[in-house]
Scaffold this active site. Structure first.
Site, PDB file in Angstrom:
ATOM      1  N   ARG A  65       0.625  -1.176  -0.016  1.00 41.78           N
ATOM      2  CA  ARG A  65       0.024  -0.112   0.100  1.00 41.78           C
ATOM      3  C   ARG A  65       0.851   1.079   0.014  1.00 41.78           C
ATOM      4  O   ARG A  65       0.527   2.303  -0.628  1.00 41.78           O
ATOM      5  CB  ARG A  65      -1.039  -0.089   1.342  1.00 41.78           C
ATOM      6  CG  ARG A  65      -2.025   0.977   1.130  1.00 41.78           C
ATOM      7  CD  ARG A  65      -2.953   0.962   2.410  1.00 41.78           C
ATOM      8  NE  ARG A  65      -3.530  -0.447   2.722  1.00 41.78           N
ATOM      9  CZ  ARG A  65      -4.647  -0.879   2.009  1.00 41.78           C
ATOM     10  NH1 ARG A  65      -5.298  -0.210   1.248  1.00 41.78           N
ATOM     11  NH2 ARG A  65      -5.270  -2.172   2.350  1.00 41.78           N
ATOM     12  N   ASN A 107     -13.949  13.703   0.625  1.00 39.70           N
ATOM     13  CA  ASN A 107     -14.541  12.391   0.055  1.00 39.70           C
ATOM     14  C   ASN A 107     -16.010  12.568   0.342  1.00 39.70           C
ATOM     15  O   ASN A 107     -16.415  13.393   1.228  1.00 39.70           O
ATOM     16  CB  ASN A 107     -13.926  11.307   1.147  1.00 39.70           C
ATOM     17  CG  ASN A 107     -14.499   9.863   0.841  1.00 39.70           C
ATOM     18  OD1 ASN A 107     -14.642   9.636  -0.144  1.00 39.70           O
ATOM     19  ND2 ASN A 107     -14.887   9.278   1.914  1.00 39.70           N
ATOM     20  N   SER A 136     -22.459  12.568   3.105  1.00 41.96           N
ATOM     21  CA  SER A 136     -21.734  13.367   3.882  1.00 41.96           C
ATOM     22  C   SER A 136     -20.468  13.523   3.157  1.00 41.96           C
ATOM     23  O   SER A 136     -19.921  12.657   2.631  1.00 41.96           O
ATOM     24  CB  SER A 136     -21.447  12.895   5.292  1.00 41.96           C
ATOM     25  OG  SER A 136     -22.486  12.532   6.042  1.00 41.96           O
ATOM     26  N   ASP A 145     -13.325   7.530   7.460  1.00 47.33           N
ATOM     27  CA  ASP A 145     -14.622   8.225   7.488  1.00 47.33           C
ATOM     28  C   ASP A 145     -14.991   9.100   8.708  1.00 47.33           C
ATOM     29  O   ASP A 145     -15.827   9.328   9.163  1.00 47.33           O
ATOM     30  CB  ASP A 145     -15.840   7.175   7.363  1.00 47.33           C
ATOM     31  CG  ASP A 145     -15.706   6.349   6.089  1.00 47.33           C
ATOM     32  OD1 ASP A 145     -15.192   6.693   5.041  1.00 47.33           O
ATOM     33  OD2 ASP A 145     -16.054   5.046   6.245  1.00 47.33           O
TER      34      ASP A 145
END
Length: 213
Positions: A65, A107, A136, A145
């Site tokens: 990653r 996001n 949202s 998140d």
């Protein structure tokens, strides 16, 4: 001065399309590039149709990653973005990536955060018996998140509503509030402050600017 936006996608790109459709002479947000980790993402065709440069950077080509995110940073920064927008980008980002774009990384999440972080939010809202659901737009931080919310759209859940219809209704709200948040940022109205999201110099509540329909 235009605000140069780079959009990251993994799939169909319906939110990307909403951002493209919202571009106008009166809106300083300009999409400078679209980058996907999947070559088959339909959103790439949407970008091509709008004359926006695209790039595919497959996470499968990297050992881990961290290596992928380092290459992604290099690809994004080649476009000198003022704002990076995640539009259905299905990758969990490393802390280093998030820190690199601190305050300029947005996001959209399909729930009324902090409720239903993570995946399968529409089914979970129905299973929980929630009276309302929505979406949202939030600044991205190292907490999944969990970043400060800029704007939310809330819709009532109708009695007996199925997940397909609820998903469709939430998508409509996503396509309304994401371009609005991006425009606010481009106009200098929306910023990430020391203690949370700020709109027109005022600290927003935890729910951000809330729109109920």
């Amino acid at each position: 001065m235009p605000c140069n936006v780079v959009v990251l996608i993994s799939g169909s790109g319906s939110n990307l399309q909403a951002l493209i459709d919202n571009q106008s002479d009166s809106n300083p947000a300009r999409i400078g590039a679209v980058i996907s980790n999947r070559a088959d993402a339909y959103g790439l065709q949407r970008a091509h149709a709008a004359g926006i440069p695209t790039q595919v950077l497959s996470h499968r080509d990297f050992a881990d990653r961290e290596a992928f995110d380092a290459a992604l940073i290099e690809a994004i920064d080649a476009h000198q973005p003022d704002l990076v927008v995640l539009a259905g980008f299905m990758r969990i980002l490393t802390p280093g990536f998030v820190r690199h774009y601190q305050g300029r990384l947005l996001n959209i999440h399909p729930s009324l955060l902090p409720r239903h972080k993570g995946l399968d939010t529409h089914n979970r809202a129905l299973a929980a018996g929630d009276a309302e659901h929505g979406c949202s737009v939030h600044f991205v931080t190292e907490e999944l998140d969990g970043g400060p919310v800029a704007i939310q759209a809330a819709i009532p859940i109708h009695p007996g509503e199925n997940v397909e219809k609820l998903t469709e209704r939430v998508h409509l709200e996503e396509h309304r509030i994401y371009p609005l948040a991006v425009r606010w940022f481009a106009e200098g109205r929306l910023r990430l402050g020391e203690h949370g999201a700020m709109l027109d110099g005022e600290k927003l509540p935890a729910s951000g600017h809330l729109i109920r329909t």
